[in-house]
Design a protein around this motif. Structure first.
Motif, PDB file in Angstrom:
ATOM      1  N   ASN A   1      -3.217   4.746  -1.331  1.00 44.70           N
ATOM      2  CA  ASN A   1      -2.129   4.703  -0.350  1.00 44.70           C
ATOM      3  C   ASN A   1      -0.854   5.279  -0.943  1.00 44.70           C
ATOM      4  O   ASN A   1      -0.553   5.069  -2.114  1.00 44.70           O
ATOM      5  N   ILE A   2      -0.093   5.959  -0.125  1.00 38.97           N
ATOM      6  CA  ILE A   2       1.151   6.549  -0.591  1.00 38.97           C
ATOM      7  C   ILE A   2       2.263   5.498  -0.659  1.00 38.97           C
ATOM      8  O   ILE A   2       3.208   5.625  -1.419  1.00 38.97           O
ATOM      9  N   ASN A   3       2.135   4.432   0.120  1.00 37.13           N
ATOM     10  CA  ASN A   3       3.113   3.347   0.110  1.00 37.13           C
ATOM     11  C   ASN A   3       2.493   2.097  -0.501  1.00 37.13           C
ATOM     12  O   ASN A   3       1.307   1.832  -0.318  1.00 37.13           O
ATOM     13  N   ILE A   4       3.314   1.342  -1.206  1.00 40.82           N
ATOM     14  CA  ILE A   4       2.886   0.050  -1.744  1.00 40.82           C
ATOM     15  C   ILE A   4       3.420  -1.020  -0.806  1.00 40.82           C
ATOM     16  O   ILE A   4       4.625  -1.109  -0.567  1.00 40.82           O
ATOM     17  N   GLN A   5       2.522  -1.794  -0.233  1.00 41.50           N
ATOM     18  CA  GLN A   5       2.933  -2.867   0.666  1.00 41.50           C
ATOM     19  C   GLN A   5       3.509  -4.019  -0.159  1.00 41.50           C
ATOM     20  O   GLN A   5       2.942  -4.404  -1.185  1.00 41.50           O
ATOM     21  N   MET A   6       4.629  -4.562   0.292  1.00 41.63           N
ATOM     22  CA  MET A   6       5.276  -5.655  -0.443  1.00 41.63           C
ATOM     23  C   MET A   6       4.329  -6.845  -0.591  1.00 41.63           C
ATOM     24  O   MET A   6       4.369  -7.552  -1.588  1.00 41.63           O
ATOM     25  N   GLU A   7       3.467  -7.032   0.383  1.00 42.04           N
ATOM     26  CA  GLU A   7       2.495  -8.126   0.355  1.00 42.04           C
ATOM     27  C   GLU A   7       1.561  -8.027  -0.868  1.00 42.04           C
ATOM     28  O   GLU A   7       1.077  -9.039  -1.369  1.00 42.04           O
ATOM     29  N   ALA A   8       1.329  -6.815  -1.357  1.00 39.30           N
ATOM     30  CA  ALA A   8       0.414  -6.613  -2.488  1.00 39.30           C
ATOM     31  C   ALA A   8       0.914  -7.275  -3.767  1.00 39.30           C
ATOM     32  O   ALA A   8       0.119  -7.607  -4.649  1.00 39.30           O
ATOM     33  N   PHE A   9       2.219  -7.483  -3.888  1.00 41.45           N
ATOM     34  CA  PHE A   9       2.759  -8.112  -5.100  1.00 41.45           C
ATOM     35  C   PHE A   9       2.305  -9.561  -5.239  1.00 41.45           C
ATOM     36  O   PHE A   9       2.354 -10.113  -6.345  1.00 41.45           O
ATOM     37  N   ARG A  10       1.845 -10.178  -4.149  1.00 43.09           N
ATOM     38  CA  ARG A  10       1.299 -11.543  -4.234  1.00 43.09           C
ATOM     39  C   ARG A  10       0.097 -11.599  -5.166  1.00 43.09           C
ATOM     40  O   ARG A  10      -0.228 -12.649  -5.698  1.00 43.09           O
ATOM     41  N   TYR A  11      -0.577 -10.477  -5.327  1.00 46.82           N
ATOM     42  CA  TYR A  11      -1.815 -10.439  -6.103  1.00 46.82           C
ATOM     43  C   TYR A  11      -1.630  -9.870  -7.512  1.00 46.82           C
ATOM     44  O   TYR A  11      -2.603  -9.726  -8.238  1.00 46.82           O
ATOM     45  N   PHE A  12      -0.402  -9.544  -7.866  1.00 44.99           N
ATOM     46  CA  PHE A  12      -0.132  -8.964  -9.179  1.00 44.99           C
ATOM     47  C   PHE A  12      -0.185 -10.078 -10.223  1.00 44.99           C
ATOM     48  O   PHE A  12       0.569 -11.043 -10.165  1.00 44.99           O
ATOM     49  N   GLU A  13      -1.091  -9.931 -11.188  1.00 47.85           N
ATOM     50  CA  GLU A  13      -1.238 -10.906 -12.268  1.00 47.85           C
ATOM     51  C   GLU A  13      -0.995 -10.217 -13.596  1.00 47.85           C
ATOM     52  O   GLU A  13      -1.281  -9.028 -13.750  1.00 47.85           O
TER      53      GLU A  13
END
Length: 161
Positions: free
Chosen positions: A102-114
């Motif tokens: 994806n060309i954009n990073i969804q802000m929601e994806a940061f919930r899964y950043f470990e």
């Protein structure tokens, strides 16, 4: 020097924690305002992933940011340079799994950043000091390569002039 380094490494506390990013930091979409030095940013809009370098940028000065960035602010006493380094280490796996092509990073994806980080401040400082020393050496070599290229170009121009 090697013996001194070995003794320093033997005395380090290498214990670490595995945490979710949002447990130790806040992540917000940048608003048109000035963000203080020490924050870490990542481009989330039109963020085509580069193959080299880190997508994270440590702000070294207070900076006005556009909304195409997300701002990561630590809630703990982690040194900003160290925090940026551990984010960089954890990013490829997170990006592959939750962002993909994806060309954009969804802000929601940061919930899964470990990520993993060392709990001992002296260990974190040692790691950053070593990184700075290595970067200094890299900078010296890159300057020498640039100077050698300029000399080569000059010599080739003289040869065919």
């Amino acid at each position: 020097m090697k013996e001194l380094m070995k003794r320093a490494m033997d005395s380090l506390d290498l214990s670490y924690r595995h945490v979710r990013l949002l447990d130790i930091a806040t992540v917000e979409r940048a608003a048109k305002r000035i963000y203080p030095a020490g924050n870490i940013i990542i481009q989330v809009s039109a963020a085509k992933r580069m193959n080299i370098g880190s997508p994270f940028i440590l702000l070294t000065d207070d900076t006005m940011l556009e909304s195409k960035y997300a701002v990561i602010s630590s809630k703990t006493d982690i040194e900003p340079e160290y925090f940026a380094a551990v984010l960089e280490l954890a990013e490829p796996q997170w990006h592959h799994k939750y962002v993909g092509d994806n060309i954009n990073i969804q802000m929601e994806a940061f919930r899964y950043f470990e990520l993993d980080y060392h709990t001992n401040p002296d260990t974190r400082k040692f790691i950053i000091d070593q990184q700075k020393a290595l970067q200094h050496e890299i900078d010296i070599v890159e300057k020498q390569i640039a100077a050698d290229k300029r000399l080569k170009e000059y010599m080739l121009n003289k040869l065919f002039a």
